[in-house]
Design an enzyme around this catalytic site. Structure first.
Site, PDB file in Angstrom:
ATOM      1  N   TYR A  57       0.822  -1.206   0.000  1.00 49.31           N
ATOM      2  CA  TYR A  57       0.000   0.000   0.000  1.00 49.31           C
ATOM      3  C   TYR A  57       0.860   1.261   0.000  1.00 49.31           C
ATOM      4  O   TYR A  57       1.644   1.484   0.928  1.00 49.31           O
ATOM      5  CB  TYR A  57      -0.947   0.020   1.191  1.00 49.31           C
ATOM      6  CG  TYR A  57      -2.085  -0.968   1.116  1.00 49.31           C
ATOM      7  CD1 TYR A  57      -2.396  -1.623  -0.076  1.00 49.31           C
ATOM      8  CD2 TYR A  57      -2.862  -1.245   2.234  1.00 49.31           C
ATOM      9  CE1 TYR A  57      -3.438  -2.528  -0.140  1.00 49.31           C
ATOM     10  CE2 TYR A  57      -3.911  -2.148   2.174  1.00 49.31           C
ATOM     11  CZ  TYR A  57      -4.198  -2.781   0.976  1.00 49.31           C
ATOM     12  OH  TYR A  57      -5.231  -3.684   0.917  1.00 49.31           O
ATOM     13  N   LEU A 212     -18.403  -0.738  -0.726  1.00 47.55           N
ATOM     14  CA  LEU A 212     -19.129   0.284  -1.476  1.00 47.55           C
ATOM     15  C   LEU A 212     -18.994   0.084  -2.982  1.00 47.55           C
ATOM     16  O   LEU A 212     -19.362   0.963  -3.771  1.00 47.55           O
ATOM     17  CB  LEU A 212     -18.633   1.683  -1.097  1.00 47.55           C
ATOM     18  CG  LEU A 212     -18.783   2.065   0.376  1.00 47.55           C
ATOM     19  CD1 LEU A 212     -18.229   3.453   0.629  1.00 47.55           C
ATOM     20  CD2 LEU A 212     -20.245   1.988   0.806  1.00 47.55           C
ATOM     21  N   GLY A 213     -18.480  -1.065  -3.388  1.00 47.57           N
ATOM     22  CA  GLY A 213     -18.341  -1.331  -4.822  1.00 47.57           C
ATOM     23  C   GLY A 213     -17.449  -0.329  -5.521  1.00 47.57           C
ATOM     24  O   GLY A 213     -17.731   0.098  -6.638  1.00 47.57           O
ATOM     25  N   GLY A 219     -23.459   6.384  -5.244  1.00 47.25           N
ATOM     26  CA  GLY A 219     -24.156   7.203  -6.225  1.00 47.25           C
ATOM     27  C   GLY A 219     -23.333   8.354  -6.764  1.00 47.25           C
ATOM     28  O   GLY A 219     -23.822   9.141  -7.578  1.00 47.25           O
ATOM     29  N   ARG A 222     -22.956   8.833 -10.576  1.00 45.53           N
ATOM     30  CA  ARG A 222     -24.142   9.411 -11.220  1.00 45.53           C
ATOM     31  C   ARG A 222     -24.165  10.931 -11.068  1.00 45.53           C
ATOM     32  O   ARG A 222     -24.771  11.625 -11.878  1.00 45.53           O
ATOM     33  CB  ARG A 222     -25.415   8.817 -10.620  1.00 45.53           C
ATOM     34  CG  ARG A 222     -25.706   7.398 -11.053  1.00 45.53           C
ATOM     35  CD  ARG A 222     -27.087   6.960 -10.619  1.00 45.53           C
ATOM     36  NE  ARG A 222     -27.409   5.627 -11.088  1.00 45.53           N
ATOM     37  CZ  ARG A 222     -28.571   5.021 -10.867  1.00 45.53           C
ATOM     38  NH1 ARG A 222     -29.521   5.648 -10.185  1.00 45.53           N
ATOM     39  NH2 ARG A 222     -28.796   3.804 -11.327  1.00 45.53           N
TER      40      ARG A 222
END
Length: 344
Positions: A57, A212-213, A219, A222
């Site tokens: 990391y 959270l994908g 969102g 979007r």
């Protein structure tokens, strides 16, 4: 913050693990030290005690920062790190992979950066496709016996290899495999095919990265935000099929109904499945938002809606078993009367 017993270990870990992959700017994208310090301090103030990092990391910067942040209270932390990918772009053949040599070299370097003499948990970051599983399991046992690590886990491994390592360790009297790390979220549920049932069967501590994908479930894409898509040049998930669109729609609708952020809905779903999410904030604001997810619980109706929106086919043999098992489990027929069924 609440706590869980981690698998078959005696470790008591907070219900949200703090992923430190964004501590540093070695990848060109992440948090400067002051921001990382604020994230760490607020997580600790909230009762968090489970830190997940890796030698790779930010090319070692994450571990170096954590070594400074933990000064004076190291033993209060359940500290996990990983090896396999090398701690720098020029790590070379001997400092990457799963071999006994790479493991030993990587752990020694991690301990120096982290300013500690032991890890609570060492993850094998991912399989190298070369090292035999018995070498891997025995090498982990050696490190546990030496006291340099207390527990061992496998990250991003297929279920059959984890099961083989766990069975070998048990049969040989080696230290057990204790944990599994995997990707799991409303847009990535394929761990339900083999990995999660396997983890339950072996009573392994189970943690999920990217709950959270990759930001999709917040969102924000979007709304036109770019996030890691621009800064890191990597997108874990995009809204590229009808199922993902349905999932994001459902998350946003439930968030609006409940008066919470979409991220709270996504994290609450993972927690409801009995899996411990790793949050990986880059900013202090992201952390405070993620922590608020602990104040929200999904209703059974909301959980069902999310399950239905994100449903996917498990495939063979799971679908066949699901269709046949109800008849087998009915228990109302005498064996002599049991009808012959075709499963084809």
């Amino acid at each position: 913050m609440r706590y869980r017993i981690f698998g078959h270990t005696g470790l008591r870990v907070s219900t949200l693990a703090l992923g430190a992959g964004n501590f540093g700017k070695g990848w060109g994208y992440g948090a400067e030290q002051d921001e990382a310090q604020r994230i760490y301090a607020t997580y600790r103030d909230a009762g968090g005690n489970f830190i997940d990092t890796a030698d790779q990391y930010q090319f070692g910067q994450s571990e170096t920062m954590l070594g400074q942040f933990m000064a004076g209270h190291r033993d209060e932390i359940v500290l996990a790190s990983k090896f396999s990918l090398g701690d720098s772009p020029d790590a070379g053949l001997q400092r990457s992979g799963n071999s006994r040599k790479a493991m030993r070299t990587s752990v020694e370097a991690s301990l120096k950066r982290l300013k500690t003499d032991y890890l609570d948990l060492l993850w094998v970051h991912m399989p190298d496709g070369i090292t035999p599983i018995d070498e891997l399991a025995r090498s982990l046992d050696d490190l546990i016996r030496s006291g340099k690590i207390l527990h061992a886990g496998l990250s991003d491994f297929p279920a059959w290899r984890i099961a083989t390592a766990a069975t070998l360790a048990d049969a040989k009297g080696w230290a057990p495999v204790s944990a599994v790390q995997l990707e799991y979220s409303l847009v990535e549920r394929s761990a339900e095919r083999e990995l999660l049932p396997m983890a339950k069967g072996f009573n392994l501590g189970t943690v999920a990265w990217s709950p959270l994908g990759g930001g999709l479930l917040t969102g924000k894409y979007r709304r036109g935000e770019t996030g890691r898509a621009q800064g890191l040049g990597v997108v874990i998930h995009g809204e590229d099929d009808a199922r993902k669109t349905a999932v994001v729609d459902a998350v946003l609708a439930i968030a609006e109904e409940a008066g919470v952020a979409p991220s709270h809905v996504a994290i609450a779903w993972v927690l409801a499945k009995g899996v411990l999410p790793i949050i990986g904030p880059r900013t202090h604001d992201q952390l405070t938002d993620n922590l608020k997810a602990l104040e929200f619980a999904l209703s059974s109706e909301q959980l069902l809606r999310l399950d239905q929106a994100s449903a996917f086919k498990l495939g063979f043999p799971h679908d066949v078993v699901a269709e046949t098992a109800p008849a087998l489990a009915g228990g109302k027929l005498e064996m002599i009367d049991f009808p012959v069924r075709s499963v084809r």
